[in-house]
Design an enzyme around this catalytic site. Structure first.
Site, short mmCIF file in Angstrom:
data_model
loop_
_atom_site.label_atom_id
_atom_site.label_comp_id
_atom_site.label_asym_id
_atom_site.label_seq_id
_atom_site.Cartn_x
_atom_site.Cartn_y
_atom_site.Cartn_z
N ASN A 210 0.85 -1.20 0.00
CA ASN A 210 0.00 0.00 0.00
C ASN A 210 0.88 1.24 0.00
O ASN A 210 2.10 1.15 -0.06
CB ASN A 210 -0.95 -0.03 1.20
CG ASN A 210 -0.19 -0.07 2.51
OD1 ASN A 210 0.51 0.86 2.86
ND2 ASN A 210 -0.29 -1.19 3.21
N ASP A 279 -4.41 -6.28 5.04
CA ASP A 279 -5.47 -7.10 5.63
C ASP A 279 -5.49 -8.50 5.02
O ASP A 279 -5.93 -9.45 5.65
CB ASP A 279 -6.83 -6.42 5.41
CG ASP A 279 -6.98 -5.19 6.29
OD1 ASP A 279 -6.48 -5.22 7.42
OD2 ASP A 279 -7.57 -4.19 5.83
N LYS A 289 8.49 -17.00 -10.91
CA LYS A 289 7.78 -15.84 -11.44
C LYS A 289 6.58 -16.31 -12.27
O LYS A 289 6.74 -17.17 -13.16
CB LYS A 289 8.74 -15.02 -12.31
CG LYS A 289 8.12 -13.75 -12.80
CD LYS A 289 9.10 -12.98 -13.66
CE LYS A 289 8.35 -11.87 -14.36
NZ LYS A 289 9.05 -11.39 -15.54
N PHE A 323 -4.55 3.41 14.84
CA PHE A 323 -4.88 4.40 13.82
C PHE A 323 -6.08 3.87 13.05
O PHE A 323 -6.33 2.65 13.03
CB PHE A 323 -3.70 4.59 12.85
CG PHE A 323 -2.76 5.69 13.27
CD1 PHE A 323 -1.95 5.54 14.38
CD2 PHE A 323 -2.70 6.88 12.56
CE1 PHE A 323 -1.08 6.56 14.77
CE2 PHE A 323 -1.84 7.91 12.94
CZ PHE A 323 -1.03 7.74 14.05
N LYS A 337 -13.54 0.63 15.89
CA LYS A 337 -12.20 0.05 16.11
C LYS A 337 -11.82 0.12 17.59
O LYS A 337 -11.18 -0.79 18.11
CB LYS A 337 -11.17 0.77 15.24
CG LYS A 337 -11.19 0.20 13.83
CD LYS A 337 -10.31 0.89 12.84
CE LYS A 337 -10.64 0.28 11.47
NZ LYS A 337 -10.32 1.08 10.35
N LYS A 341 -11.12 -3.50 19.07
CA LYS A 341 -9.71 -3.82 19.32
C LYS A 341 -9.25 -3.44 20.73
O LYS A 341 -8.07 -3.50 21.03
CB LYS A 341 -8.84 -3.12 18.25
CG LYS A 341 -9.26 -3.50 16.82
CD LYS A 341 -8.27 -3.07 15.76
CE LYS A 341 -8.78 -3.41 14.36
NZ LYS A 341 -7.80 -3.29 13.30
#
Ligand code: PMT
Length: 397
Positions: A210, A279, A289, A323, A337, A341
């Site tokens: 990301n 995730d 490959k 975060f 969250k 969590k």
């Protein structure tokens, strides 16, 4: 007189503003600072070393090969003595050398050996200051952990008008005061920060990742370390320079990050999870490959363990700060969250806002707490945000 008792090295490079460094040295002396001046060759064309010697009360250092009696290596001795190094004025040429890590004279070599605060005060023609190469060097210097002041605007010696003036001496002094008198309120605490992006391999040459640059997490680690915490930084592979004093642990996949975080968890007081953890990961990783074939390629993904959720379940004495990177329903998703969590605070950033979130130097966030309190913050630098997050963690302790 906040700087009384500190030792500061003032580096002077060759620009017309070199004469104003005399006022800087004088102002520091008045505050009771021990000042050592280092001049580049070209600086000596603008102001004589004798002036600085008279004002600072110390020998002025000019040459990496000239050691005063009893000193072995002047660049290392000065780096060791300095609580802070301030370069004023810093020319475009000096910015370039420092950004590259060159060590071809006393001042640039000194910077490489220095683990203390470094404050760089650029001064030059405004066209030179705006040049992309100079701006890129300033960015690199910021990434290396140096503070770079924005020059003042106005009439310049060359006749142009614009940015490029050496910042006013009170501004330089106040910046030094800020850097040197940081509250040591995290002394005795161990803080673990995660930063950056994880990588999930598809085959030996490809991965899923990301846009996280690590800047937010690294700013947090720097701030925690500056405030006296033993700081462990578990990071993805792409990241900014490691702040001095921070223990860096590099990880690639979410599983590696999980293992490292869990290894340290029982010994830490605070965990701040700024990393953008993947995730999902490919269910199978090809050993070779993957070849291009006609038709579609379908990758089957499976879930990664949610590291933060597991920390929440295993929580003992630790404070847990998560975060939330959201593109919609920021508050609603962040509150979920906190509950899911078992967090003590969540830093919710809307990563859709321009100039905020992934890979930018600034961030706009809301701090949310289990009791329902929400603190909304404006767009500020990641370094400022890091300190505000730590201020709030301190209140939770
Ligand atoms: O690195 P920068 O370029 O500076 O960008 C900063 C940032 C945008 C990455 C940062 O500010 C940020 O928002 N980090 C969290 C990104 C994220 O993964 O958010 P999330 O809402 O998907 O996850 C919520 C929390 O769970 C996060 O604290 C995350 O670290 C944690 N998590 C998520 C998934 C997972 N498998 N394990 C986790 O621990």
């Amino acid at each position: 007189m906040k700087l009384k008792g500190f030792t500061i090295v003032v580096g002077v490079t060759g620009g017309i503003a070199a004469f104003r460094a005399v006022d800087l040295v004088s102002a520091l002396k008045k505050q009771g600072v021990e000042v050592y001046v280092v001049m580049s060759n070209s600086a000596q064309q603008f102001v004589g070393p004798l002036t600085f010697e008279a004002i600072s009360g110390n020998t002025v250092h000019l040459d990496i090969l000239e050691s005063p009696p009893g000193w072995k290596f002047p660049h290392l001795e000065l780096a060791e003595k300095a609580d802070a190094v301030v370069i004023a004025p810093a020319t475009a040429n000096f910015l370039s050398k420092a950004a590259l890590g060159m060590a071809d004279d006393l001042l640039s070599a000194l910077l490489l050996g220095c683990e203390s605060t470094v404050l760089i005060c650029p001064a030059m023609n405004s066209k030179m200051y705006r040049h992309p190469a100079v701006q890129e060097n300033i960015k690199k210097l910021n990434d290396l952990g140096y503070s770079v002041l924005t020059p003042g605007e106005g009439h310049l010696a060359c006749g142009d008008t614009g940015p490029g003036r050496l910042p006013d001496i009170p501004e330089i002094i106040s910046e030094l005061e800020k850097d040197l008198t940081v509250n040591q309120d995290f002394n005795g605490f161990t803080v673990l920060v995660t930063a950056g992006a994880t990588r999930e391999p598809i085959d030996p040459v490809r991965f899923i990742s990301n846009k996280s640059s690590g800047k937010m997490g690294f700013a947090l680690a720097r701030a925690a370390c500056e405030r006296g915490a033993r700081t462990i930084l578990v990071s993805g592979l792409l990241h900014p320079a490691t702040p001095p004093g921070v223990q860096l642990v590099e990880t690639a996949t979410a599983r590696e990050m999980y293992n490292e975080v869990l290894k340290h968890y029982s010994t830490v007081d605070v965990v701040i999870k700024a990393a953008a953890v993947g995730d999902y990961k490919p269910k199978e990783v090809s050993g070779q490959k993957i070849k291009k074939e006609s038709g579609q390629l379908v990758l089957e993904l499976e879930k990664n363990t949610d590291i933060l959720m597991e920390l929440g379940q295993k929580k003992n004495k630790q404070l847990l700060i998560g975060f939330a990177a959201e593109t919609e329903n920021l508050e609603k998703n962040a509150v979920k969250k906190i509950q899911k969590k078992n967090l003590d605070m969540v830093v919710a950033n809307n990563v859709h806002i321009k100039g905020s979130g992934f890979n930018s130097d600034n961030n706009m966030a809301k701090l949310l707490f289990p009791g329902g309190e929400i603190k909304e913050l404006p767009l500020i630098s990641k370094s400022e945000l890091a300190h505000i997050i730590l201020d709030n963690i301190k209140k939770l302790k």
